[in-house]
Design an enzyme around this catalytic site. Structure first.
Site, PDB file in Angstrom:
ATOM      1  N   GLU A 280      20.126  54.834  37.866  1.00 17.05           N
ATOM      2  CA  GLU A 280      20.040  54.994  39.082  1.00 17.05           C
ATOM      3  C   GLU A 280      20.155  53.644  40.315  1.00 17.05           C
ATOM      4  O   GLU A 280      20.777  53.861  41.647  1.00 17.05           O
ATOM      5  CB  GLU A 280      18.590  54.153  38.921  1.00 17.05           C
ATOM      6  CG  GLU A 280      17.728  55.789  38.623  1.00 17.05           C
ATOM      7  CD  GLU A 280      17.203  56.664  38.788  1.00 17.05           C
ATOM      8  OE1 GLU A 280      17.547  57.496  39.459  1.00 17.05           O
ATOM      9  OE2 GLU A 280      17.652  57.587  38.345  1.00 17.05           O
ATOM     10  N   ASP A 367      26.180  56.385  35.565  1.00 12.27           N
ATOM     11  CA  ASP A 367      26.200  56.452  33.825  1.00 12.27           C
ATOM     12  C   ASP A 367      27.085  55.739  33.515  1.00 12.27           C
ATOM     13  O   ASP A 367      26.948  54.274  33.242  1.00 12.27           O
ATOM     14  CB  ASP A 367      26.844  57.603  32.541  1.00 12.27           C
ATOM     15  CG  ASP A 367      25.300  58.624  32.858  1.00 12.27           C
ATOM     16  OD1 ASP A 367      24.373  57.729  32.777  1.00 12.27           O
ATOM     17  OD2 ASP A 367      25.521  59.626  32.209  1.00 12.27           O
TER      18      ASP A 367
HETATM   19 ZN    ZN Z   1      21.017  59.998  38.062  1.00 13.32          ZN
END
Ligand code: ZN
Length: 422
Positions: A280, A367
């Site tokens: 996030e 990621d």
């Molecule tokens: Zn995401």
């Protein structure tokens, strides 16, 4: 009644979208069924046979329900556009309340309200039948009804005055009204983003600070390490409505707070939660939030420019039975606005693969950021696997289907991208 050329184009657009959606849904369901006999090799170590079967059933049930909704929506839209009910209601409204800005705003508001009422049985079925059958629903009838009432009150208190003000701007600013309207709506959006965490979100959920302990320390250490200014990490009672899980952050600058669903906290181990939070934060650090905001602002300007242009095209609303009002701009803008709102989706639908392609790139970047901050890929992979399993996500979507509808890459795609970094 005979249809004008543009009405025929609109009809084709509505039918083309519905047909494409039904075809994609069928394609996906057949693909899922073709893989349903045994757990695909790639997932054998993460999901057992019964869970895999349930995820297949859940995907197929959602697919069938989606088809019903698609057909209903298309039929409703065609009825609204070609039965003459909208011009008739508009005539009644302006006759009863005269063509004032408040009457115009009232017409749009009541139409929107009526449409949301028509959609209620589907929302009810999705929550209390579909989600319930697969063990996700935790919403009580009371919560469900209260949610709708609160939503309605917010629309009356915030949406209606905004709408009236936008229409008032047509009187005040003349031909360039749409620029002022877009500026107003964007300012309103920004204000809402600012106050929502403090004023609106608590109307629907309880937020409690993450209790002292190793998890809190770990997450704050991560925030500090990644130079992510946050005052608080809060837990939201997402379990009040569903067993699905999520995490997000909200607010600006110093008022930013990180929110974890209690369901997420319960499902994931500490290193996994840390990796989800790192993902996030990655969205923030890679400026995805700003870019999305920029696109949404651009969208508001384009939308208002389109409405302003359409409001000057007599053929446009005449195609749907509305009359042209010479010398009274608002009376032309309101039908144009309504028709634009009804038809925009039939065009934007075809751009969704592009939008989702962009969004999936953001996910890969977030990621990669998470992987770099938590040093190894394993916690995030583990978290993604658990979330996929707990949410009964479709493990074998048809590539064309996921290309059209998925804002996130599939589990395998994300795992592969995370692993190649190793
Ligand atoms: Zn995401």
């Amino acid at each position: 009644m005979s249809l004008s050329p543009f009405a025929i184009i609109a009809l084709v657009l509505v039918l083309a979208r519905a047909t494409a959606e039904l075809w994609l849904s069928r394609l996906n369901q057949n693909y899922v069924r073709a893989h349903a006999d045994e757990v695909p090799l790639a997932f054998r170590e993460m999901v057992d046979e019964p869970t895999y079967r349930r995820s297949v059933d859940y995907t197929l049930a959602k697919g069938r329900f989606g088809e019903v909704v698609t057909v209903f929506d298309a039929a409703l839209l065609i009825t609204l556009l070609f039965s003459g009910v909208l011009p008739w209601a508009f005539g009644k409204f302006t006759a009863a309340f005269r063509a004032s800005v408040w009457a115009m705003a009232g017409f749009l508001f009541v139409t929107g309200f009526a449409l949301s009422i028509i959609g209620l049985p589907f929302a009810w079925y999705a929550q209390f039948k579909l989600e319930d059958r697969f063990g996700f629903n935790t919403t009580t009838v009371k919560t469900w009804v209260l949610d709708r009432l609160k939503g309605f009150l917010l629309a009356v208190l915030l949406g209606f005055p905004l709408l009236a003000l936008v229409l008032k701007l047509i009187e005040w600013t003349g031909a360039n009204w749409w620029i002022w309207a877009a500026v107003l709506v964007v300012a309103f959006q920004l204000l809402l983003m600012l106050i929502a965490p403090a004023v609106i979100m608590p109307l629907f959920n309880k937020f409690t600070p993450l209790p002292d302990g190793s998890l809190r320390e770990r997450l704050f250490a991560l925030a500090q390490r990644t130079d992510f200014p946050t005052r608080s990490i809060e837990v939201m009672d997402g379990s009040k409505r569903s067993r699905h899980s999520n995490a997000f952050f909200t607010g600006f600058g110093r008022f930013r707070k990180i929110v974890l669903f209690d369901t997420l906290v319960a499902q994931l181990a500490e290193p996994e939660l840390e990796s989800v939070l790192a993902h996030e934060i990655g969205h923030y650090k890679r400026r995805h939030v700003l870019k999305l905001l920029g696109v949404s602002i651009l969208g508001v300007f384009i939308g208002f420019a389109a409405v302003a242009w359409l409001a000057r095209q007599q053929w446009f609303y005449r195609a749907f039975g509305f009359e042209y009002h010479a010398g009274f701009a608002a009376a032309n803008v309101v039908p144009a606005m309504l028709l634009f709102a009804l038809l925009a989706g039939t065009i934007s639908f075809w751009f969704s693969p592009l939008a989702h392609f962009w969004s999936r790139r953001f996910e890969y970047e977030a990621d990669a950021f998470a992987r770099a901050t938590t040093v190894e890929a394993q916690p995030l992979i583990q978290a993604l696997r658990k979330l996929t399993e707990k949410n009964l996500s479709n493990l074998t979507p048809h590539p064309l289907y996921s290309g059209f509808y998925y804002s996130h890459p599939t589990l395998l795609e994300r795992e592969n991208a995370l692993r190649t970094g190793d």
